[in-house]
Structures are given as structure tokens and as C-alpha cells.
Design an enzyme around this catalytic site. Structure first.
Site, PDB file in Angstrom:
ATOM      1  N   CYS A  50      87.087   6.793  21.519  1.00 52.08           N
ATOM      2  CA  CYS A  50      85.892   6.332  20.815  1.00 52.08           C
ATOM      3  C   CYS A  50      85.596   4.923  21.298  1.00 52.08           C
ATOM      4  O   CYS A  50      86.455   4.048  21.209  1.00 52.08           O
ATOM      5  CB  CYS A  50      86.127   6.345  19.300  1.00 52.08           C
ATOM      6  N   ARG A  61      81.607  15.732  25.672  1.00 53.18           N
ATOM      7  CA  ARG A  61      81.067  14.739  24.732  1.00 53.18           C
ATOM      8  C   ARG A  61      82.127  13.660  24.444  1.00 53.18           C
ATOM      9  O   ARG A  61      82.082  12.565  24.980  1.00 53.18           O
ATOM     10  CB  ARG A  61      80.622  15.459  23.450  1.00 53.18           C
ATOM     11  N   ASP A  62      83.114  13.975  23.654  1.00 49.51           N
ATOM     12  CA  ASP A  62      84.138  12.978  23.282  1.00 49.51           C
ATOM     13  C   ASP A  62      84.920  12.526  24.511  1.00 49.51           C
ATOM     14  O   ASP A  62      85.326  11.369  24.624  1.00 49.51           O
ATOM     15  CB  ASP A  62      85.095  13.609  22.258  1.00 49.51           C
TER      16      ASP A  62
HETATM   17 ZN    ZN Z   1      86.885  12.044  18.616  1.00 46.72          ZN
END
Ligand code: ZN
Length: 301
Positions: free
Chosen positions: A238, A12-13
Site C-alpha cells: 500500500c 491492482r494491489d
Molecule cells: Zn492490500
């Protein structure tokens, strides 16, 4: 026995910041390899709109392929009720809602104010089946600083925790989205959280943008945190946080804890093999883990 829970976030990240789409079968293989290395929980993706993060346009297919993997709990990020419903329909019942303590980052990330995110969370809390509501986790992004507005105070974090706790949520993770935290701010924020909200299980999510994530993780452990997010190879970032780079590398965190006699349940040799494989399938990604670069010392090889 001393132990911690490591939650693997590479699928995910780790992948969300990559421009190139990682084929679905590779994502599924990554999740299976991480499970084989002993990860007790793996964040398999985000149920966001494809136009927000195109990397997760195949998240339903990934979820359906891994939701019954043995010995591992798959979890997923959901930005709203629609995402939560989609995740549940694909067999993922451990959900993570997220918003930023900082307004500017929340606008950049999910195009709404933190109060509007809280309204969405309230809707999710009301609509979830009991088991999913019980395990719902809320991530507070930019809890240690914001790339747009700088310092984030402990008071602001505590206000956000209180609002989330009022909704009945019992798992809250403080996220250092862009690596602004240091051991002192980690100590201050988590100590106050534990003191004021003893009913909450607090987790930590540290990025190693400025090299302090291992020190921050150790400080968090010393004051009582037992759940840590990390990403194999240190992959991650991010997309809406300029300058943000990898999460603390899972293998570095496992190495730190295990060499201190704190059990993680993960297998370092298998983890390093996952990193090798990751580097082969993602030659454009820079793996930032120190253990991956240096290798295991002879005495524990
Ligand atoms: Zn993160």
C-alpha cells in the site's frame, strides 16, 4: 465439496506500489495469464485520479481490453462515484469501494475522514444500476491495525461493518493492510462479524508483511470465510502504509488449500509460470512467494 474463491489482486494491489510504470500491454497480458491459470475474479486496477496513483492512469484502456474475457469476472476499485461511473462506462460492473477503519490511514489514503467516505459510499449505492449495486463490495482497510495509530479494535470494525451493511451492501472484506493481524485477532473479528451480521458475505484480504498471512487465512477459513484475496508472486503493498509489503502469494494460498483437499479452481503449474513471467518483466520487483522460491514438491509435480 470443500472450496474457496481466490480473488487475484496482482494487477491492482500488486502493481500499485511499483514506482515504474508497467506498460499497458503488460498489464493486459498479466490479467489474461491469470485468467488462464483459473482465477475466477481478477482486480484489474483502480479508477483513482492519475495524480493519486499514476500506475493506474491507463486503467480505462486496460478495462476495455479485458472486460469481456471468458471465464473470469474483472473487478476494480473505485474511491468515489466518479470512479464508479468511469468503471461502469468501461464495462466493469463488479466494483469495490474502500475506506479505512482507522481515520489516520483513511486521511493518508483518500484524504478524507471515514464518515466522509461513508457519504461517498451512500452516493454510489444510490446511483448504481441494480446488478452493480447487488455485487458491490466494500473493503475495510486497516481492520487489523493501522501503521499510524496502531491497534484497531473489534468494536471499531463492527461499527464500520454496521454502517456499510445499513446501506444495503452484502459483501464486505476485512483487510489486514499492513500485516498486523494474527490468528487470534482474525478469529475474534470474523467470529463477531459472522455472529452479528449473518446476512453479509465476508471476505479476507491479508498482507504477509510479518509472515502470518497463511496462518491468518487458515484461521479465517476455519471460522467460515470462503473468499480470499491474494496476489501472484506475493506482489503488492500500500503506497500510504509505510512498511507494507506483499499480499499473501496466490500460489502459496492455492498450495495450502489444495494440499488440504480444498478446491480453488486454480492451476498451480500455470500460476508458477505467471510468476516466472512476472519476474522477467518486473526485474526490480521482489516476488515474495515461498512456493515460487522452492518449487512444487515432487509428489504433486
Ligand atoms: Zn492490500
Amino acid at each position: 465439496m470443500k472450496e474457496v474463491k481466490i480473488i487475484e489482486v496482482a494487477p491492482r494491489d500488486g502493481l500499485q506500489n511499483l514506482q515504474a510504470f508497467v506498460p499497458t500491454d503488460k498489464k493486459i497480458a498479466l490479467i489474461k495469464k491469470l485468467a488462464h491459470a483459473g482465477a475466477p475474479e481478477i482486480q484489474i486496477g483502480s479508477f483513482v485520479a492519475p495524480q493519486a496513483i499514476s500506475q493506474f492512469r491507463d486503467v480505462r484502456e486496460v478495462a476495455r481490453s479485458v472486460h469481456r474475457l471468458r471465464g473470469v469476472v474483472p473487478s476494480a476499485l473505485v474511491p468515489n462515484r466518479r470512479g464508479a461511473e468511469a468503471a461502469l462506462a468501461c464495462g466493469i460492473s463488479r466494483l469495490i469501494f474502500f475506506f479505512s477503519v482507522s481515520s489516520k490511514h483513511n486521511y493518508a489514503n483518500v484524504k478524507q475522514s471515514p464518515p466522509d467516505s461513508l457519504k461517498e459510499l451512500r452516493l454510489i449505492c444510490r446511483s448504481l444500476p441494480a446488478d452493480a449495486a447487488e455485487s458491490l463490495r466494500v473493503d475495510l482497510a486497516t481492520a487489523f491495525g493501522c501503521p499510524f495509530s496502531g491497534n484497531v479494535t473489534t468494536a471499531a470494525v463492527l461499527r464500520a461493518v454496521e454502517k456499510v451493511a445499513t446501506l444495503g451492501v452484502r459483501k464486505i472484506t476485512l483487510c489486514d493492510t499492513v500485516g498486523f493481524g494474527n490468528p487470534r485477532t482474525v478469529e475474534e473479528k470474523f467470529s463477531e462479524c459472522f455472529r452479528l451480521f449473518p446476512e453479509i458475505q465476508f471476505g479476507a484480504h491479508f498482507h504477509n508483511t510479518r509472515g502470518l498471512a497463511p496462518a491468518n487465512a487458515l484461521r479465517a477459513y476455519d471460522i467460515g470465510v470462503r473468499s480470499f484475496d491474494s496476489s501472484a508472486g506475493g506482489l503488492g503493498g500500500c503506497p500510504y502504509a509505510p512498511g507494507s509489503s506483499g499480499n499473501i502469494a496466490t500460489e502459496d494460498m492455492v498450495f495450502m488449500f489444495e494440499s488440504m483437499g480444498i478446491k480453488t479452481g486454480m492451476d498451480l503449474k500455470k500460476l508458477l509460470k505467471v510468476c516466472d513471467w512476472l519476474q522477467k518483466i518486473l526485474p526490480q520487483a521482489k516476488l515474495s512467494g515461498a512456493l515460487f522460491a522452492a518449487g512444487l514438491p515432487d509428489r504433486i509435480r
